[in-house]
Design an enzyme around this catalytic site. Structure first.
Site, PDB file in Angstrom:
ATOM      1  N   CYS A 198       0.821  -1.215   0.000  1.00 38.63           N
ATOM      2  CA  CYS A 198       0.000   0.000   0.000  1.00 38.63           C
ATOM      3  C   CYS A 198       0.853   1.261   0.000  1.00 38.63           C
ATOM      4  O   CYS A 198       2.022   1.247   0.383  1.00 38.63           O
ATOM      5  CB  CYS A 198      -0.911   0.009   1.218  1.00 38.63           C
ATOM      6  N   ARG A 258       1.968   1.057  -6.018  1.00 40.33           N
ATOM      7  CA  ARG A 258       2.073   0.275  -4.783  1.00 40.33           C
ATOM      8  C   ARG A 258       0.788  -0.473  -4.463  1.00 40.33           C
ATOM      9  O   ARG A 258       0.784  -1.362  -3.599  1.00 40.33           O
ATOM     10  CB  ARG A 258       2.434   1.187  -3.610  1.00 40.33           C
ATOM     11  N   TRP A 286      -3.347  -2.027  -1.551  1.00 39.03           N
ATOM     12  CA  TRP A 286      -3.190  -3.372  -2.102  1.00 39.03           C
ATOM     13  C   TRP A 286      -3.771  -4.296  -1.049  1.00 39.03           C
ATOM     14  O   TRP A 286      -3.244  -4.420   0.047  1.00 39.03           O
ATOM     15  CB  TRP A 286      -1.719  -3.681  -2.361  1.00 39.03           C
ATOM     16  N   ASN A 289       0.044   0.386   6.161  1.00 40.82           N
ATOM     17  CA  ASN A 289       0.649  -0.527   5.195  1.00 40.82           C
ATOM     18  C   ASN A 289       1.267  -1.660   5.985  1.00 40.82           C
ATOM     19  O   ASN A 289       2.092  -1.419   6.866  1.00 40.82           O
ATOM     20  CB  ASN A 289       1.713   0.187   4.362  1.00 40.82           C
ATOM     21  N   GLY A 290       0.902  -2.909   5.688  1.00 36.45           N
ATOM     22  CA  GLY A 290       1.459  -4.037   6.406  1.00 36.45           C
ATOM     23  C   GLY A 290       0.378  -4.932   6.975  1.00 36.45           C
ATOM     24  O   GLY A 290      -0.776  -4.911   6.534  1.00 36.45           O
ATOM     25  N   GLU A 321      13.278 -14.732 -16.642  1.00 38.37           N
ATOM     26  CA  GLU A 321      12.826 -13.339 -16.544  1.00 38.37           C
ATOM     27  C   GLU A 321      11.864 -12.996 -17.676  1.00 38.37           C
ATOM     28  O   GLU A 321      10.865 -12.306 -17.465  1.00 38.37           O
ATOM     29  CB  GLU A 321      14.041 -12.407 -16.547  1.00 38.37           C
ATOM     30  N   LYS A 349       8.046 -11.646 -17.108  1.00 34.71           N
ATOM     31  CA  LYS A 349       7.526 -10.388 -17.640  1.00 34.71           C
ATOM     32  C   LYS A 349       6.220 -10.622 -18.407  1.00 34.71           C
ATOM     33  O   LYS A 349       5.274  -9.855 -18.279  1.00 34.71           O
ATOM     34  CB  LYS A 349       8.558  -9.726 -18.566  1.00 34.71           C
ATOM     35  N   GLU A 384       3.440 -11.332 -15.891  1.00 36.83           N
ATOM     36  CA  GLU A 384       3.085 -10.186 -15.056  1.00 36.83           C
ATOM     37  C   GLU A 384       2.148  -9.213 -15.758  1.00 36.83           C
ATOM     38  O   GLU A 384       1.187  -8.729 -15.156  1.00 36.83           O
ATOM     39  CB  GLU A 384       4.350  -9.425 -14.650  1.00 36.83           C
ATOM     40  N   HIS A 394      12.971 -33.255 -20.566  1.00 35.24           N
ATOM     41  CA  HIS A 394      12.638 -33.935 -19.321  1.00 35.24           C
ATOM     42  C   HIS A 394      11.258 -33.529 -18.808  1.00 35.24           C
ATOM     43  O   HIS A 394      10.993 -33.646 -17.606  1.00 35.24           O
ATOM     44  CB  HIS A 394      13.700 -33.652 -18.260  1.00 35.24           C
ATOM     45  N   LYS A 418       4.456  -2.806  -6.532  1.00 38.94           N
ATOM     46  CA  LYS A 418       5.854  -2.570  -6.887  1.00 38.94           C
ATOM     47  C   LYS A 418       6.815  -3.148  -5.862  1.00 38.94           C
ATOM     48  O   LYS A 418       7.771  -3.822  -6.191  1.00 38.94           O
ATOM     49  CB  LYS A 418       6.090  -1.062  -7.033  1.00 38.94           C
TER      50      LYS A 418
END
Length: 614
Positions: free
Chosen positions: A2, A27, A74, A100-101, A483, A487, A490, A506, A609
């Site tokens: 947040c 955020r 968030w 926040n938390g 990566e 991306k 996301e 495999h 973020k």
């Protein structure tokens, strides 16, 4: 997670709060709200969904106040509804909090408060803070009510509170998630992150864990939880506020992709001498004697930074001849890691506030390891707790999906690996000079790599409607396959999997058919012919191949079908720098596919973020 904003000063409050929330919407964007304090008391306005909903509400029905606080959420506890949006009040409506938390023992506290007659209206853990402070207020100031409440709460959290019982005051508390205090001219700010206040001031103070700021119109007092004064250092932020704007690009992510040559240059500049053939890391704060005695390096990170760490393993083992282990911050401390005295822990975190990475750093240090942080934010918690820091000079990164922060982390790892090789004598001086020369050429090479944007847009037109992608790489470029897949997941919400190309047979080969694009990260290196064999295996099962390779080599083109496959040549560089170059086309692929699918590129669903809670 947040985003928190607070302001007290002479400017109109609402525009300052909304602008701060807008710059922190990366955020969290499940809901947003503000609380304004004026002569008639507290006015709260909240809206579910993105910040624009709150802005429209205030435009239709304006609100005013003398000072205030705000929040963009968030969701953790409670659904993303207007009811659960911050700020939250106590029973009397005279105390307001943003948070926040996570309050870990909130349910126990809630039941206790309910038994005492407190009435709750939301599903959140945040609301118990307002009720606790209400109960603990005894006429000796908001900060003392907060201090008494803090003794009852467990968890990792940042809190900002105001009360009409103690006007003209904002109380901010940190225990985990970041809070920064902005010092202006007769005005003061509280925020979760620097971009929220950068348009108003560049002078900031970072709160440490278990610290409190009492903000009034006349200044800021810093204390610990017990009320003892804490001496803090003001830091000057050098970021240009304009750098946090889109600069003509459609999205922040695209702007930040194009800023990678500059970020790479700024991370290297001042740290190398081509004339002397040396690397200088003055802030690493780990003695040469300690570096020479090292027996092991552990790299700790989360998400994209973990992929950077995997590349770092190849770099350090190749150049400094040290064994390297790479671990997730979220797993490290829970497996009781074996840590030796001659061990270096390198933590990688863009924000310097990632909760899991910070916890892992503390565990490594507790067990005796030396420590270095690779970080983008000056003065953040990781940089204060590690023995030394190698800053990445990427500037503010607003897009939730990391781009320039990742590539600048790779540059920083190159510098660390070369510096360790220099100190430990594992590379001759001429070899180090050659590596430095290539690092100095890197920005120009990245500029050339960015020319892949137009071809990737055409690739996106062909493949944007697929449901699955497989990314393959080998050696030092295997992490880049991971990566690239991350991306795409996301920002486009397409399922994608990164895999070592040699492991394809495999298991993942069973998934390949004519609907499955295979992205092959295949620079011209010592495993290039192996990659060609893997591409042929994918094509034999019907897969279409998007091959990202090195220009000037026709061997890959010889196995591709121009009607079904795509080849994207990248500029030539040394093997150890190919991960940085190969990253750019994969970022562009994900970006253009996401745009084509109509996705919110800068604010993908369910993501934030900086993950500043566990």
């Amino acid at each position: 997670m947040c985003g928190i904003i607070g302001y007290i000063g002479s400017k109109p409050v609402v525009p300052v709060l909304l602008d701060g929330l807008r710059r922190m919407e990366y955020r969290g964007y499940d809901s947003a709200g503000i609380a304004l304090i004026g002569p008639e008391g507290i006015t709260i306005r909240r809206s579910a969904g993105k910040l624009v909903n709150l802005e429209n509400s205030i435009r239709d029905e304006p609100v005013n106040g003398l000072y205030g606080i705000g929040h963009t959420r968030w969701a953790t506890h409670g659904r993303p509804t207007e009811e659960n949006a911050h700020p939250h009040r106590d029973c009397t409506g005279r105390i307001v909090v943003v948070h926040n938390g996570i309050i870990e023992n909130y349910l126990e506290l809630k039941q206790e408060l309910q038994a005492q007659g407190h009435k709750f209206t939301t599903e959140t853990d945040t609301e118990i803070v307002a009720h606790l402070v209400e109960r603990e207020m005894r006429g000796d100031g908001l900060e003392n009510g907060v201090r008494r409440a803090l003794k009852l709460m467990r968890g990792m959290f940042a809190l900002v509170l105001v009360s009409v019982e103690d006007p003209e005051k904002i109380v901010a508390v940190r225990n985990g998630p970041p809070l920064v205090i902005g010092l202006g001219h007769d005005e003061f700010f509280v925020a979760s992150d620097i971009p929220a206040i950068l348009a108003h001031t560049r002078d900031v103070v970072f709160l440490g864990d278990e610290e409190m700021a009492i903000v009034t119109r006349s200044g800021v007092a810093f204390t610990d939880y017990e009320g003892r004064a804490v001496s803090k250092t003001t830091q000057r932020v050098l970021w240009d506020p304009i750098a946090a704007e889109k600069g003509g690009h459609k999205h922040f992510m695209l702007k930040e992709i194009y800023e990678q040559p500059t970020a790479a240059r700024d991370t290297v500049i001042g740290r190398v001498s081509l004339d002397r053939g040396q690397v200088f890391l003055e802030d690493i704060n780990v003695s040469e004697e300690t570096l020479r005695a090292l027996q092991k390096v552990t790299i700790i990170a989360c998400g994209t930074s973990w992929h950077a760490g995997l590349v770092g393993k190849y770099l350090i083992e190749s150049l400094a001849q040290l064994p390297v282990e790479v671990d997730y911050g979220s797993e490290y401390r829970y497996r009781n890691p074996i840590v030796g005295a001659n061990e270096l822990a390198i933590v990688i975190t863009q924000s310097g506030e990632t909760a899991d990475t910070l916890a892992a750093l503390r565990e490594a240090r507790r067990k005796g390891a030396s420590s270095v942080a690779i970080c983008n934010v000056v003065g953040s918690m990781a940089t204060r707790e590690a023995d030394g820091t190698v800053y990445t000079h990427a500037g503010p990164e607003i897009g939730v999906a990391s781009t320039k922060a990742f590539t600048s982390q790779l540059v920083a790892l190159q510098l660390i690996a070369l510096y360790m090789a220099q100190v430990r004598g594992t590379l001759p001086a001429l070899a180090i000079r050659n590596h430095i020369e290539e690092l100095l050429r890197l920005p120009q090479i990245l500029e050339q790599a960015l020319k892949a944007s137009a071809p990737m847009e055409k690739v996106a037109e062909r493949f944007y409607n697929r449901t699955d992608f497989l990314f393959l790489g080998r050696g030092i470029n295997y992490p880049i396959a991971l990566e690239g897949a991350l991306k795409l997941k996301e920002i486009s919400y397409i399922h994608a999997e990164g895999y070592p190309a040699g492991e394809m047979k495999h298991g993942p080969i069973a998934l390949i058919d004519e609907r499955m694009p295979v992205v092959a990260v295949a620079p011209d290196d010592h495993v290039f012919e192996k990659m060609i064999g893997n591409v042929q295996e994918a094509k034999a099962r019907g897969g279409s191949v998007i091959a990202v390779t090195t220009e000037g080599d026709s061997r890959m083109a010889g196995v591709l079908d121009a009607a079904r496959d795509v080849m994207l040549p990248m500029p030539v560089t040394t093997a150890l720098l190919t991960p940085i170059v190969m990253t750019i086309p994969l970022q562009l692929l994900a970006y253009h596919i996401a745009v084509r699918r109509g996705c919110d590129v800068d604010q993908p669903r369910n993501l934030a973020k900086s993950v500043t809670v566990e």
